[in-house]
Design a protein around this motif. Structure first.
Motif, mmCIF file in Angstrom:
data_model
loop_
_atom_site.group_PDB
_atom_site.id
_atom_site.type_symbol
_atom_site.label_atom_id
_atom_site.label_comp_id
_atom_site.label_asym_id
_atom_site.label_seq_id
_atom_site.Cartn_x
_atom_site.Cartn_y
_atom_site.Cartn_z
ATOM 1 N N ARG A 291 0.793 -1.216 0.000
ATOM 2 C CA ARG A 291 0.000 0.000 0.000
ATOM 3 C C ARG A 291 0.834 1.278 0.000
ATOM 4 O O ARG A 291 0.376 2.322 -0.482
ATOM 5 C CB ARG A 291 -0.947 0.010 1.194
ATOM 6 C CG ARG A 291 -0.251 0.147 2.540
ATOM 7 C CD ARG A 291 -1.220 0.023 3.703
ATOM 8 N NE ARG A 291 -0.552 0.267 4.978
ATOM 9 C CZ ARG A 291 -0.445 1.468 5.539
ATOM 10 N NH1 ARG A 291 -0.968 2.516 4.938
ATOM 11 N NH2 ARG A 291 0.189 1.624 6.679
ATOM 12 N N LYS A 330 -5.860 -4.312 7.832
ATOM 13 C CA LYS A 330 -5.207 -3.029 7.598
ATOM 14 C C LYS A 330 -6.069 -2.139 6.712
ATOM 15 O O LYS A 330 -6.193 -0.925 6.944
ATOM 16 C CB LYS A 330 -3.833 -3.242 6.953
ATOM 17 C CG LYS A 330 -3.048 -1.952 6.756
ATOM 18 C CD LYS A 330 -2.823 -1.229 8.083
ATOM 19 C CE LYS A 330 -2.107 0.091 7.889
ATOM 20 N NZ LYS A 330 -2.015 0.864 9.147
ATOM 21 N N TYR A 331 -6.675 -2.729 5.701
ATOM 22 C CA TYR A 331 -7.559 -1.947 4.834
ATOM 23 C C TYR A 331 -8.733 -1.393 5.625
ATOM 24 O O TYR A 331 -9.111 -0.225 5.475
ATOM 25 C CB TYR A 331 -8.058 -2.812 3.675
ATOM 26 C CG TYR A 331 -8.872 -2.035 2.665
ATOM 27 C CD1 TYR A 331 -8.249 -1.301 1.667
ATOM 28 C CD2 TYR A 331 -10.262 -2.007 2.730
ATOM 29 C CE1 TYR A 331 -8.989 -0.559 0.753
ATOM 30 C CE2 TYR A 331 -11.012 -1.273 1.830
ATOM 31 C CZ TYR A 331 -10.372 -0.551 0.836
ATOM 32 O OH TYR A 331 -11.107 0.183 -0.059
ATOM 33 N N ASP A 333 -8.791 -0.716 8.772
ATOM 34 C CA ASP A 333 -8.325 0.343 9.670
ATOM 35 C C ASP A 333 -8.283 1.687 8.941
ATOM 36 O O ASP A 333 -8.654 2.726 9.502
ATOM 37 C CB ASP A 333 -6.942 -0.005 10.210
ATOM 38 C CG ASP A 333 -6.514 0.939 11.324
ATOM 39 O OD1 ASP A 333 -7.138 0.912 12.396
ATOM 40 O OD2 ASP A 333 -5.562 1.719 11.105
ATOM 41 N N GLU A 334 -7.830 1.665 7.686
ATOM 42 C CA GLU A 334 -7.816 2.904 6.897
ATOM 43 C C GLU A 334 -9.236 3.363 6.580
ATOM 44 O O GLU A 334 -9.559 4.552 6.690
ATOM 45 C CB GLU A 334 -7.043 2.680 5.586
ATOM 46 C CG GLU A 334 -5.583 2.360 5.769
ATOM 47 C CD GLU A 334 -4.777 3.543 6.282
ATOM 48 O OE1 GLU A 334 -5.162 4.693 5.991
ATOM 49 O OE2 GLU A 334 -3.775 3.328 6.972
ATOM 50 N N TRP A 338 -9.365 5.850 10.110
ATOM 51 C CA TRP A 338 -8.841 7.122 9.626
ATOM 52 C C TRP A 338 -9.884 7.903 8.828
ATOM 53 O O TRP A 338 -10.001 9.125 8.970
ATOM 54 C CB TRP A 338 -7.582 6.897 8.795
ATOM 55 C CG TRP A 338 -6.400 6.592 9.657
ATOM 56 C CD1 TRP A 338 -5.888 5.362 9.946
ATOM 57 C CD2 TRP A 338 -5.620 7.546 10.382
ATOM 58 N NE1 TRP A 338 -4.818 5.483 10.801
ATOM 59 C CE2 TRP A 338 -4.629 6.815 11.077
ATOM 60 C CE3 TRP A 338 -5.643 8.931 10.515
ATOM 61 C CZ2 TRP A 338 -3.680 7.430 11.890
ATOM 62 C CZ3 TRP A 338 -4.693 9.551 11.318
ATOM 63 C CH2 TRP A 338 -3.731 8.809 11.995
ATOM 64 N N ARG A 339 -10.659 7.213 8.017
ATOM 65 C CA ARG A 339 -11.677 7.914 7.228
ATOM 66 C C ARG A 339 -12.783 8.452 8.132
ATOM 67 O O ARG A 339 -13.175 9.623 8.036
ATOM 68 C CB ARG A 339 -12.252 6.973 6.170
ATOM 69 C CG ARG A 339 -13.348 7.599 5.305
ATOM 70 C CD ARG A 339 -13.758 6.648 4.187
ATOM 71 N NE ARG A 339 -14.856 7.205 3.406
ATOM 72 C CZ ARG A 339 -16.144 7.048 3.690
ATOM 73 N NH1 ARG A 339 -16.502 6.330 4.762
ATOM 74 N NH2 ARG A 339 -17.071 7.593 2.931
ATOM 75 N N ASN A 407 -1.900 7.950 -1.570
ATOM 76 C CA ASN A 407 -2.020 8.509 -0.227
ATOM 77 C C ASN A 407 -0.676 8.707 0.451
ATOM 78 O O ASN A 407 -0.463 9.695 1.152
ATOM 79 C CB ASN A 407 -2.912 7.614 0.635
ATOM 80 C CG ASN A 407 -3.221 8.270 1.973
ATOM 81 O OD1 ASN A 407 -3.723 9.381 2.019
ATOM 82 N ND2 ASN A 407 -2.901 7.576 3.055
#
Length: 837
Positions: A291, A330-331, A333-334, A338-339, A407
């Motif tokens: 990523r 992990k995806y 979590d983003e 974070w979003r 990103n």
């Protein structure tokens, strides 16, 4: 659903029939009880805007669709369906696309309309009435308010950014109907979060259980009891996107045509979910390892679709959670932490677009270092990726051309802006502008989260303090470039938008031609500019100054001032009637080019392929291409597209193979103009710098040496004769014209002047358009040839600029068009009809 007429007659949607077994209409009820009647998955997402009214007696439920452009797994649509059923009212879905939306451009408009096309098709299959209004000349008005006034209730999305939040509140203040806002963007509704959080780990801890309860939940799906549309005379003519060419529609809007659409990122739920499926199949399993590498395709690129709500975050999260892997975690979590941290921050911090939103420690340390030495780069320098920093410029090119930015690179890109702006306030404004203008996922709460992070938000102090940043975390482009294959990244972000490179000829190096050429070149076209004279972009001889009234032009003027290409001119402007100064003209700021008359033209042409002293003969069409030759018989090349950027009468003669355009050009009336320039050793002491003259052979006089950087030791006046006087004396000898205009000048200024030290006279034929054509440009999308200039749309420098922008938008839209394009890619050639997306 009944069909709607699109022939200009008032559109009518057929009347609703309430089923006998439906609940009877209720005109007076408690608004909170209505929310409680919703399924829990919807009620927790829904809130009333402003004060509540107990009257729900309107004719229908109106769903104002804005940021959830989808028909499936859309909580706002589901809420509207539930309310329509509860109130026994028909349902109308209204979507409007405004020219006034900040950063509105061909890129954003095209993407939204592509998404709307999917919505129209999906809602038709559900028998739900849907109408789309596109704001453009001849199609403007308070249509939302008209519809909302007749509604029992208005449902819309709860989007916590401006101007949507302000527009929602404003609507509620001017209508009697209640307005319900529904969170359609988050897995955990923002109102359940309850407040903003400063750090991701705090948000993660506080919302862990809320996410656990919802991440795998199936969506609420309701069925509209009465699928017959409401009876209503629409105040506009709705657009049927299944039968319209989106590029043509977008070209009609008064928006930023210099930001072109992105062919490889097509709007709509179908394209969005296909991209998600491809990522699940080929990228999700390696997301945690790939990523951060901007060279490989290791990320999902779902942010544009999430931003416009073309896909549901709930579905993406549910399907990612079902994978149950480290990469999927992990995806998630983003996506979730974070979003949605950024969404909650914007929801509870109305100042999220201002530096006041930053934590106090960041504000203090950035303030402490405001006086640290740093270069100041203009907006245009940054926007076009011309800073000289290889990594940053490549990142900006990715935004400019492709509307996307990886990103991990985006964080470094954002940090660098502080080093090129005077302070955090201006850095934030510049970041917002560049991101929102070019990124398809811009104008989004997640965008604000990332931008604010670059200035210390959601982070902690880092010691010791560094220049400019203080204790805000630094992120050097030089260090980032060392851990990235920069050459490979540059190749990736400068890849062409199309599978071929369109070859474009622009005939004429005035302002309009240069703006067109540079915009097309910036987007990856191979552009050649031909100019018959020996210089580019002069306009000062014809106008003493120019003004900037259109925001699209003002943006560039402000940047040119930063780069010392333009300066405001504060000369005194008056009107003279019967030799007396009658009034002083005030109003818009006046600008001039510095240091010379063609500085703007030189600036626009600085990195273009321009061939001066080259007079081009009328282009000839041969084998679906355009052949160009000079008047000397030299072969200039074969081109896919041609833009004629010369005065209208010249354009008419050039467009012999596009007769319809030639006729339109020839119909533009223009005036001739005799112009006299005089220099005096002694000042005339007139007390003004420009005068518009009545009842005289002279139309206008202007003192040239009073402008910045024009002082040469003499006082210089330029005199323009009236069109009527010029016409009467068009063929007079120049010496006679000079003498008569000098006499008229002396009479007009009521002074017995000395003879000028020097004088010269010039005759411009067809110099000034007296009645510009209504369109900002002319374009034949079958032959791929067009014309632009200050005789299109509006006169002057601003008119020429906007005309060049308009025709570049026409061309980029045509190149992007997928459904009704007249382009076909075949061995690098342009042909009759096909699909390039």
């Amino acid at each position: 659903m009944s069909t709607t007429e699109t022939n200009g007659v008032t559109t009518r949607i057929e009347s609703a029939v309430i089923r006998p077994d439906a609940d009877p209409p209720e005109s007076m009820m408690n608004s909170n009880e209505i929310l409680k009647s919703l399924p829990p998955a919807l009620s927790e997402r829904t809130r009333w805007i402003g004060h509540q009214n107990a009257d729900f007696s309107g004719e229908y439920v109106l769903y104002w669709m804005r940021t959830a452009i989808r028909a499936e797994e859309n909580p706002a649509l589901e809420t509207a369906i539930e309310l329509a059923n509860h109130l026994a009212r028909p349902l109308l879905v209204y979507q409007g696309l405004s020219e006034r939306y900040p950063y509105a451009s061909d890129r954003h408009h095209t993407f939204v309309l592509q998404g709307a096309r999917d919505v129209q098709q999906a809602l038709a299959a559900k028998n739900i009435a849907y109408v789309l209004h596109l704001q453009r000349p001849g199609h403007r008005g308070p249509h939302l308010r008209t519809l909302a006034d007749q509604a029992a209730v208005v449902v819309t999305e709860d989007m916590p950014t401006e101007p949507l939040r302000r527009w929602t509140t404003a609507l509620r203040q001017v209508i009697t109907s209640n307005v319900a806002a529904v969170d359609t963007a988050c897995v955990v509704p923002m109102q359940l979060v309850g407040r903003s959080y400063e750090r991701a780990f705090e948000f993660r801890k506080a919302t862990h259980q809320l996410f656990a309860e919802r991440v795998s939940a199936e969506p609420s799906v309701g069925e509209l009891r009465s699928a017959i549309p409401p009876k209503i005379d629409l105040p506009f003519e709705p657009i049927d996107l299944s039968g319209c060419d989106i590029a043509t529609l977008v070209s009609q809007c008064e928006i930023d045509h210099s930001v072109g659409p992105v062919p490889h990122t097509v709007g709509g739920s179908q394209a969005g979910y296909q991209r998600w499926q491809d990522f699940k199949d080929h990228g999700l399993s390696n997301y945690d390892r790939r990523r951060n590498n901007a060279v490989v395709d290791g990320v999902s690129k779902m942010s544009p679709y999430l931003h416009y709500g073309m896909v549901a975050a709930t579905r993406i999260a549910r399907e990612a959670a079902a994978v149950k892997s480290k990469a999927a975690e992990k995806y998630l979590d983003e996506l979730l932490i974070w979003r949605e941290l950024a969404y909650a921050f914007c929801r509870y911090r109305a100042d999220h677009g201002r530096v006041a939103a930053l934590p106090q420690w960041a504000l203090q340390t950035l303030s402490d270092h405001e006086r640290d030495d740093r270069p100041s780069l203009s907006w245009e320098t940054m926007a076009r990726g011309c800073t000289g920093d290889p990594l940053w410029d490549s990142a900006q090119r990715s935004l400019l051309v492709h509307g996307e930015l990886h990103n991990n690179v985006r964080m470094t890109w954002g940090k660098a802006v502080l080093s090129w702006t005077p302070n955090a306030k201006k850095a934030l404004a510049r970041l917002i502008d560049l991101n929102h203008r070019y990124a398809l996922d811009g104008r989004d709460p997640a965008s604000y989260g990332g931008i604010l992070w670059c200035l210390g938000q959601f982070d902690r102090p880092f010691s010791p303090a560094q220049p400019i940043f203080g204790t805000v975390r630094t992120r050097s482009t030089r260090h980032h470039a060392k851990r990235l294959d920069l050459a490979a990244y540059q190749r990736k972000v400068t890849r062409p938008l199309w599978s071929w490179t369109p070859k474009v000829a622009v005939i004429g190096a005035g302002i309009s031609g240069l703006v067109c050429a540079r915009t097309l070149a910036d987007h990856g076209c191979d552009v050649s500019v031909y100019e018959k004279s020996g210089e580019v972009g002069s306009f000062d001889y014809g106008v003493p100054y120019f003004i900037a009234s259109d925001d699209r032009f003002k943006r560039y003027v402000r940047s040119w001032i930063e780069d010392r290409i333009v300066e405001p001119w504060h000369g005194r402007v008056v009107t003279i009637d019967k030799c007396k100064v009658r009034a002083e003209k005030t109003g818009d700021t006046r600008y001039i080019a510095v240091p010379g008359v063609n500085s703007i033209g030189k600036h626009l042409a600085s990195d273009l392929n321009v061939q001066l002293n080259t007079k081009v003969m009328p282009p000839m069409r041969q084998k679906e291409r355009w052949l160009l030759e000079s008047d000397q018989g030299h072969h200039l090349g074969e081109f896919d597209l041609v833009v004629v950027a010369v005065p209208s009468h010249q354009a008419a003669a050039m467009l012999v193979e596009a007769p319809e355009l030639s006729v339109q050009c020839g119909a533009v009336e223009t005036n001739h103009c005799w112009a006299l320039t005089m220099s005096f050793e002694q000042s005339l002491q007139l007390g003004y710098d420009v005068a518009f003259v009545d009842d005289c052979a002279v139309a206008r006089i202007a003192r040239n040496d009073s402008k910045p950087d024009r002082v040469d030791g003499t006082e210089t006046w330029r005199v323009h004769a009236t069109p009527e006087w010029t016409e009467a004396h068009l063929d007079d000898p120049p010496e006679q014209v000079s003498r008569r205009l000098q006499e008229a000048f002396s009479i007009a200024v009521d002074a017995s002047t000395a003879d000028p030290q020097q004088s010269s006279v010039q005759r411009w034929r067809n110099a000034i358009p007296s009645d510009p054509c209504l369109e900002h440009c002319l374009f034949d999308d079958q032959r791929m040839i067009g014309a632009c200039g200050d005789w299109c749309g509006s006169r002057g420098v601003e008119g020429a600029f906007l005309s060049g922008m308009a025709i570049s938008g026409q061309i980029l839209g045509r190149l992007n068009s997928a459904s009704t394009s007249v382009l076909q890619v075949e061995k690098g050639r342009l042909h009759g009809s096909a699909n390039v997306e």
